[in-house]
Design an enzyme around this catalytic site. Sequence first.
Site, PDB file in Angstrom:
ATOM      1  N   GLY A   1       0.809  -1.203   0.000  1.00 14.32           N
ATOM      2  CA  GLY A   1       0.000   0.000   0.000  1.00 14.32           C
ATOM      3  C   GLY A   1       0.843   1.253   0.000  1.00 14.32           C
ATOM      4  O   GLY A   1       2.063   1.206   0.145  1.00 14.32           O
TER       5      GLY A   1
ATOM      6  N   GLU B   1      -1.474   2.629   6.526  1.00 15.31           N
ATOM      7  CA  GLU B   1      -1.549   3.651   5.477  1.00 15.31           C
ATOM      8  C   GLU B   1      -2.431   4.828   5.895  1.00 15.31           C
ATOM      9  O   GLU B   1      -2.115   5.986   5.596  1.00 15.31           O
ATOM     10  CB  GLU B   1      -2.052   3.045   4.164  1.00 15.31           C
ATOM     11  CG  GLU B   1      -1.183   1.932   3.602  1.00 15.31           C
ATOM     12  CD  GLU B   1       0.269   2.329   3.368  1.00 15.31           C
ATOM     13  OE1 GLU B   1       0.565   3.539   3.281  1.00 15.31           O
ATOM     14  OE2 GLU B   1       1.120   1.429   3.277  1.00 15.31           O
TER      15      GLU B   1
ATOM     16  N   HIS C   1      -0.434   7.170   7.863  1.00 17.71           N
ATOM     17  CA  HIS C   1       0.304   8.130   7.030  1.00 17.71           C
ATOM     18  C   HIS C   1      -0.609   9.266   6.581  1.00 17.71           C
ATOM     19  O   HIS C   1      -0.222  10.438   6.604  1.00 17.71           O
ATOM     20  CB  HIS C   1       0.858   7.439   5.780  1.00 17.71           C
ATOM     21  CG  HIS C   1       2.049   6.572   6.021  1.00 17.71           C
ATOM     22  ND1 HIS C   1       3.114   6.957   6.812  1.00 17.71           N
ATOM     23  CD2 HIS C   1       2.370   5.335   5.535  1.00 17.71           C
ATOM     24  CE1 HIS C   1       4.034   6.003   6.813  1.00 17.71           C
ATOM     25  NE2 HIS C   1       3.597   5.006   6.056  1.00 17.71           N
TER      26      HIS C   1
ATOM     27  N   TRP D   1      10.769   4.441  12.248  1.00 17.03           N
ATOM     28  CA  TRP D   1      12.224   4.620  12.193  1.00 17.03           C
ATOM     29  C   TRP D   1      12.611   5.893  11.426  1.00 17.03           C
ATOM     30  O   TRP D   1      13.781   6.168  11.206  1.00 17.03           O
ATOM     31  CB  TRP D   1      12.902   3.387  11.582  1.00 17.03           C
ATOM     32  CG  TRP D   1      12.602   3.177  10.123  1.00 17.03           C
ATOM     33  CD1 TRP D   1      13.387   3.535   9.060  1.00 17.03           C
ATOM     34  CD2 TRP D   1      11.435   2.568   9.571  1.00 17.03           C
ATOM     35  NE1 TRP D   1      12.769   3.195   7.880  1.00 17.03           N
ATOM     36  CE2 TRP D   1      11.569   2.598   8.166  1.00 17.03           C
ATOM     37  CE3 TRP D   1      10.273   1.991  10.118  1.00 17.03           C
ATOM     38  CZ2 TRP D   1      10.596   2.070   7.301  1.00 17.03           C
ATOM     39  CZ3 TRP D   1       9.310   1.484   9.255  1.00 17.03           C
ATOM     40  CH2 TRP D   1       9.475   1.525   7.875  1.00 17.03           C
TER      41      TRP D   1
ATOM     42  N   VAL E   1       7.694  12.153  16.701  1.00 22.18           N
ATOM     43  CA  VAL E   1       6.843  11.877  17.866  1.00 22.18           C
ATOM     44  C   VAL E   1       7.760  11.618  19.054  1.00 22.18           C
ATOM     45  O   VAL E   1       8.691  10.813  18.969  1.00 22.18           O
ATOM     46  CB  VAL E   1       5.932  10.649  17.620  1.00 22.18           C
ATOM     47  CG1 VAL E   1       5.115  10.331  18.862  1.00 22.18           C
ATOM     48  CG2 VAL E   1       5.003  10.895  16.431  1.00 22.18           C
TER      49      VAL E   1
ATOM     50  N   THR F   1       7.872   7.747  21.060  1.00 22.55           N
ATOM     51  CA  THR F   1       8.247   6.498  20.394  1.00 22.55           C
ATOM     52  C   THR F   1       9.766   6.399  20.384  1.00 22.55           C
ATOM     53  O   THR F   1      10.443   7.393  20.101  1.00 22.55           O
ATOM     54  CB  THR F   1       7.708   6.452  18.948  1.00 22.55           C
ATOM     55  OG1 THR F   1       8.171   7.590  18.226  1.00 22.55           O
ATOM     56  CG2 THR F   1       6.184   6.412  18.936  1.00 22.55           C
TER      57      THR F   1
END
Length: 328
Positions: free
Chosen positions: A198, A238, A241, A249, A259, A262
């Site tokens: 995707g 997706e 996003h 990463w 963020v 994380t």
Amino acid sequence: MKKSLLALSAVAILAASCQKSSLDEIAVDQSPVSTEQSPIARKCASYEVLEQQLKSQPGLADRMQAIEEFTSRVTANPSQYRLVNGVIEIPVVVNVLYKTTAENISATQINSQIAVLNADFSATNADYTRTPATFTAVLSGNTNIRFVLSQVIRKSTTKTSWSTNDAVKKSSQGGLNPTTPTTHLNIWVCNLGNGILGYAQFPGGSSATDGVVVDNNAFGNTGTVTAPFNKGRTATHEVGHWLNLRHIWGDATCGSDLVNDTPLHNTANYGCPASGHRSTCTGTPIEMTMNYMDYTDDACMYMFSLGQKTRMQAVFAVGGPRNSFAQP
């Protein structure tokens, strides 16, 4: 775990219509050809598509930088940017492009994906409780984002598979134009080539191509889905996003997803990593491999973080890039 927004904002910028009806299904017809390859590991092309859009669309980098600055202000003081509704209900248009009968996925399969999105974004998915104690303090809880199926549009095509060039989103190229994309999330379901599961368009891009594309064998949790991408998490990833989340990463070695809660990841994780897997990045943190924005298998991703929730909600805030979706 904290990351520098300033240092990484530049990296992130360089790196990730018909009318509304209710649940009617509309059939149309059309055309051409490409390569097919079954994915054995998760492969999302959102970052690569973004790079191409940045090259071809003057002004996109500036718009995305402005969105990052706005997001930073909302994150620092969310009370200044109230949401129009407590819960954001997003109408979804599913565009199915098919050559074979199998590719013309069933209404049951489509509904299963909407159910998965609602469970994952409300943190009511059964596997949410599997989150290790290391991360329970930063679990997102309910993001207050809900998805409602508005319309299914089906189109027969002679095209064997589709690439990431957005032809699937253009009627003039054999695909389907998005339906009212400023108020509807358009999802195109088709046979994606080259092992891609995707890709999505980040906020700031053209409304003419806005939305998410998902391979028909990874959409929903029933019907034509194929393990290990058979639990509907490709669409969750997706749509993340589409709501301005980056890969965890940061699409770079020990990069940033912008963020703060994380941990830094060396790179993408695949399959189902052992619990407690550590990064070799600064501080050697335990990686959040179960986060929806990693590349792990569907069965091994099942949570967003609080910081990701704030970042997603910011796009709906007054002045945000998707505030048109937040209207009463």
